[in-house]
Enzyme design. Structure first.
Site, short mmCIF file in Angstrom:
data_model
loop_
_atom_site.label_atom_id
_atom_site.label_comp_id
_atom_site.label_asym_id
_atom_site.label_seq_id
_atom_site.Cartn_x
_atom_site.Cartn_y
_atom_site.Cartn_z
N GLY A 240 33.14 52.61 2.36
CA GLY A 240 34.11 53.32 3.17
C GLY A 240 33.56 53.58 4.55
CD GLN B 255 31.12 56.77 8.73
OE1 GLN B 255 32.10 56.48 8.06
NE2 GLN B 255 29.89 56.64 8.28
CB CYS C 209 26.61 58.66 4.81
SG CYS C 209 27.74 58.67 6.21
CG LEU C 210 27.90 52.61 6.03
CD1 LEU C 210 29.01 51.70 6.54
CD2 LEU C 210 26.75 51.78 5.46
CG HIS D 296 31.38 60.32 1.92
ND1 HIS D 296 30.05 60.54 1.63
CD2 HIS D 296 31.38 59.68 3.12
CE1 HIS D 296 29.30 60.06 2.61
NE2 HIS D 296 30.09 59.52 3.52
CD GLU D 297 34.20 57.07 4.11
OE1 GLU D 297 34.14 57.26 5.35
OE2 GLU D 297 33.22 56.65 3.46
CG HIS E 248 32.67 60.65 7.80
ND1 HIS E 248 31.49 60.94 8.45
CD2 HIS E 248 32.33 59.85 6.75
CE1 HIS E 248 30.49 60.34 7.81
NE2 HIS E 248 30.97 59.68 6.77
ZN ZN Z 1 29.82 58.63 5.42
#
Ligand code: ZN
Length: 197
Positions: free
Chosen positions: A51, A56, A111-112, A153-154, A157
């Site tokens: 995701g 991000q 997480c990226l 999670h997304e 963000h």
């Molecule tokens: Zn993340």
């Protein structure tokens, strides 16, 4: 002979102010929004993520791309998993969580934007999720399993929150040194990680 031109995919890392902002709603699906969704879809695949939220990639907008494997189906799949997992990668415009279950689940997350740091996070086990697609279709469904976790999670963000903000004291302490190092590294690299493909 023509060589395929390589593209640069930048993901913002922990410490970048854009990751702490509350993102703006998408007012209309313009060609720019479609291009952003396409770039994010490519990026989540280049980074092998499941995701990615627009902040991000530096865009403070309520747009998310999910790309979970179809095998992420839980043993007793919810309607949302059955609906959405076959439609991956799935672009969600202005996604919302309408309801969260009282039942909680604890699982390790990464997480990226927080590369190479993993920690267990407690979240509701199931959520009712609503979003529009790029074509204006409204989806509303109950989800569980990895999809419910990824959605939460997304969506965090979009409200300027990272999974590391949700850790209990003990887990926060375990990653403290690594996180400090990551932020220090980020400060010297404009809080950007880059992959070229
Ligand atoms: Zn993340």
């Amino acid at each position: 002979m023509f060589l395929k031109q390589k593209k640069r995919y930048v993901v913002r890392t922990c410490g970048d102010p854009v990751l702490g902002e509350k993102a703006r709603p998408v007012m209309a699906v313009t060609p720019e929004i479609r291009a952003l969704a396409e770039r994010m879809t490519e990026a989540v695949q280049v980074y092998n993520g499941i995701g990615l939220a627009a902040p991000q990639v530096g865009e403070s907008l309520r747009l998310v791309v999910f790309d979970l494997p179809e095998k992420a189906l839980s043993p007793n799949p919810t309607p949302g998993e059955l609906l959405l997992l076959p439609r991956m990668p799935f672009v969600a415009v202005n996604p919302e969580i309408i309801l969260s279950s009282d039942e909680l689940s604890c699982q390790e997350e990464g997480c990226l934007s927080v590369p190479e740091i993993f920690a267990p996070v407690v979240r509701p086990a199931r959520v009712v999720f609503r979003a529009s697609t790029l074509d204006g279709e409204v989806i509303q469904c109950e989800t569980g399993g990895l999809l419910a976790r990824c959605i939460q999670h997304e969506l965090d963000h979009l409200d300027g929150k990272l999974f590391i903000d949700r850790l209990d004291d003990e887990e926060a302490q375990k990653i403290e040194a690594e996180l400090k190092q990551l932020k220090r590294y980020g400060a010297h690299h404009n809080y950007q990680r880059v992959k070229v493909k």
